[in-house]
Enzyme design. Structure first.
Site, PDB file in Angstrom:
ATOM      1  N   GLN A   9       0.823  -1.217   0.000  1.00  0.00           N
ATOM      2  CA  GLN A   9       0.000   0.000   0.000  1.00  0.00           C
ATOM      3  C   GLN A   9       0.857   1.268   0.000  1.00  0.00           C
ATOM      4  O   GLN A   9       0.553   2.221  -0.722  1.00  0.00           O
ATOM      5  CB  GLN A   9      -0.995   0.009   1.149  1.00  0.00           C
ATOM      6  CG  GLN A   9      -0.441  -0.056   2.546  1.00  0.00           C
ATOM      7  CD  GLN A   9      -1.528   0.035   3.608  1.00  0.00           C
ATOM      8  OE1 GLN A   9      -2.628   0.527   3.371  1.00  0.00           O
ATOM      9  NE2 GLN A   9      -1.238  -0.452   4.800  1.00  0.00           N
ATOM     10  N   TYR A 124       6.178  -9.021  15.430  1.00  0.00           N
ATOM     11  CA  TYR A 124       6.272  -8.010  14.368  1.00  0.00           C
ATOM     12  C   TYR A 124       7.058  -6.796  14.862  1.00  0.00           C
ATOM     13  O   TYR A 124       8.002  -6.335  14.201  1.00  0.00           O
ATOM     14  CB  TYR A 124       4.869  -7.590  13.923  1.00  0.00           C
ATOM     15  CG  TYR A 124       4.851  -6.379  13.023  1.00  0.00           C
ATOM     16  CD1 TYR A 124       5.277  -6.469  11.702  1.00  0.00           C
ATOM     17  CD2 TYR A 124       4.421  -5.132  13.498  1.00  0.00           C
ATOM     18  CE1 TYR A 124       5.278  -5.345  10.872  1.00  0.00           C
ATOM     19  CE2 TYR A 124       4.411  -4.017  12.682  1.00  0.00           C
ATOM     20  CZ  TYR A 124       4.842  -4.129  11.377  1.00  0.00           C
ATOM     21  OH  TYR A 124       4.850  -3.030  10.556  1.00  0.00           O
ATOM     22  N   TRP A 149      -0.733   2.662  12.227  1.00  0.00           N
ATOM     23  CA  TRP A 149      -2.101   2.492  11.743  1.00  0.00           C
ATOM     24  C   TRP A 149      -2.228   2.943  10.279  1.00  0.00           C
ATOM     25  O   TRP A 149      -3.106   3.734   9.926  1.00  0.00           O
ATOM     26  CB  TRP A 149      -3.072   3.277  12.610  1.00  0.00           C
ATOM     27  CG  TRP A 149      -3.156   2.852  14.055  1.00  0.00           C
ATOM     28  CD1 TRP A 149      -2.234   2.138  14.769  1.00  0.00           C
ATOM     29  CD2 TRP A 149      -4.226   3.133  14.968  1.00  0.00           C
ATOM     30  NE1 TRP A 149      -2.649   1.965  16.051  1.00  0.00           N
ATOM     31  CE2 TRP A 149      -3.867   2.567  16.214  1.00  0.00           C
ATOM     32  CE3 TRP A 149      -5.421   3.826  14.861  1.00  0.00           C
ATOM     33  CZ2 TRP A 149      -4.685   2.657  17.338  1.00  0.00           C
ATOM     34  CZ3 TRP A 149      -6.227   3.921  15.985  1.00  0.00           C
ATOM     35  CH2 TRP A 149      -5.868   3.334  17.203  1.00  0.00           C
TER      36      TRP A 149
END
Length: 289
Positions: A9, A124, A149
């Protein structure tokens, strides 16, 4: 400018804005075209191309899956980043790398600054922290941007998941006890380009970038419902009611003063950027009908 992970993205957001920067030649490569954990391929690529800047958008981002794929997460997010940093140093290529709010334990009550102590609570976060450490060890000129986020009109993210669920269901439940800051990937991409365009030798180190304002995931979902005009009912629940394989920090708000003052960057509010992103998605949707 080399952009790795170009199909993610953030990578796709860089791809969407390159026409705004005609003075630069961009090479966008997907993980299939150039896997960042293939050290030899990366070394050969930088040797064969005259790369002034490398923007590393490649990452292992499956937070829950990382708990059972630790070796892969640490290889891509950690050791591969260190190797990339060393190769960039050898070729005098300025490296931009992205990290995460999940390097913190979430026990703070005030926004995290770049020099606050790190203590990841999941694999992570630990893998991304290793990447920071390896990169700085191998290349003192690296610029590391911690973000949080992240969402976009591209890829898989919270915004797109909410829009899908709100279309499919009459009601959904979203956790309301995790505080943070959304980041529109397009804003982040433009911030990096602002640094490249206006600073020949940008000050290296770690910087925080996220949109302005502190919210929880429930409030984020409510805003998505409001802006998209959904009739779906959104219910608040606690983290205990929504267990996940990976633990999440309860508070991961990032202080962005350093990047704003160092590079004179204006950061939009989270609500404004969310409206911009949803508007863009609606335009794309209408154009494709």
């Amino acid at each position: 400018i080399l952009v790795t992970g170009a199909n993610g993205q953030l990578g796709k957001e860089f791809g969407s804005i390159i026409e705004q920067y005609p003075n630069y030649n961009f090479i966008l490569v997907s993980k299939e075209q150039l896997p960042v954990n293939d050290r030899m391929a990366v070394a050969d690529f930088l040797s064969a191309n005259n790369i002034a800047y490398c923007i590393n958008c490649a990452a292992y981002t499956a937070v829950d899956k990382a708990e059972t794929e630790k070796d892969i997460a640490f290889d891509i997010n950690g050791y591969a980043v260190g190797a990339l940093a060393a190769i960039c140093k050898k070729h005098e290529t300025r490296l931009f790398h992205f990290s995460t709010d999940y390097v913190f334990n979430g026990k703070s009550a005030v926004p995290y600054k770049e020099n606050d102590s790190t203590e990841p609570v999941n694999t992570y976060g630990a893998s991304k922290l290793l990447g920071e450490q390896e990169a700085q060890k191998n290349n003192p000129d690296v610029i590391i941007i911690r973000t949080s986020w992240v969402y976009s009109s591209f890829g898989k993210n919270f915004l797109k998941t909410m829009l899908r669920l709100m279309h499919e269901k009459e009601s959904i439940s979203v956790v309301n006890d995790q505080l943070g800051c959304p980041t529109y990937a397009n804003d982040l991409a433009k911030a990096v380009m602002e640094i490249i365009c206006h600073y020949e030798n940008p000050l290296p180190g770690i910087y925080n970038y996220c949109n302005q304002g502190i919210i929880n995931w429930y409030e984020f979902a409510l805003a998505i419902k409001e802006i998209s005009g959904s009739a779906c009912k959104v219910n608040p629940i606690s983290t205990l009611q929504y267990p996940t394989p990976a633990k999440r920090p309860h508070y991961s708000v990032l202080d962005t003063e350093k990047i704003s003052t160092t590079f004179n960057i204006e950061i939009p509010s989270w609500k404004h950027s969310l409206e911009t992103c949803i508007s863009k998605m609606n335009q794309i949707g209408r154009a494709s009908c």
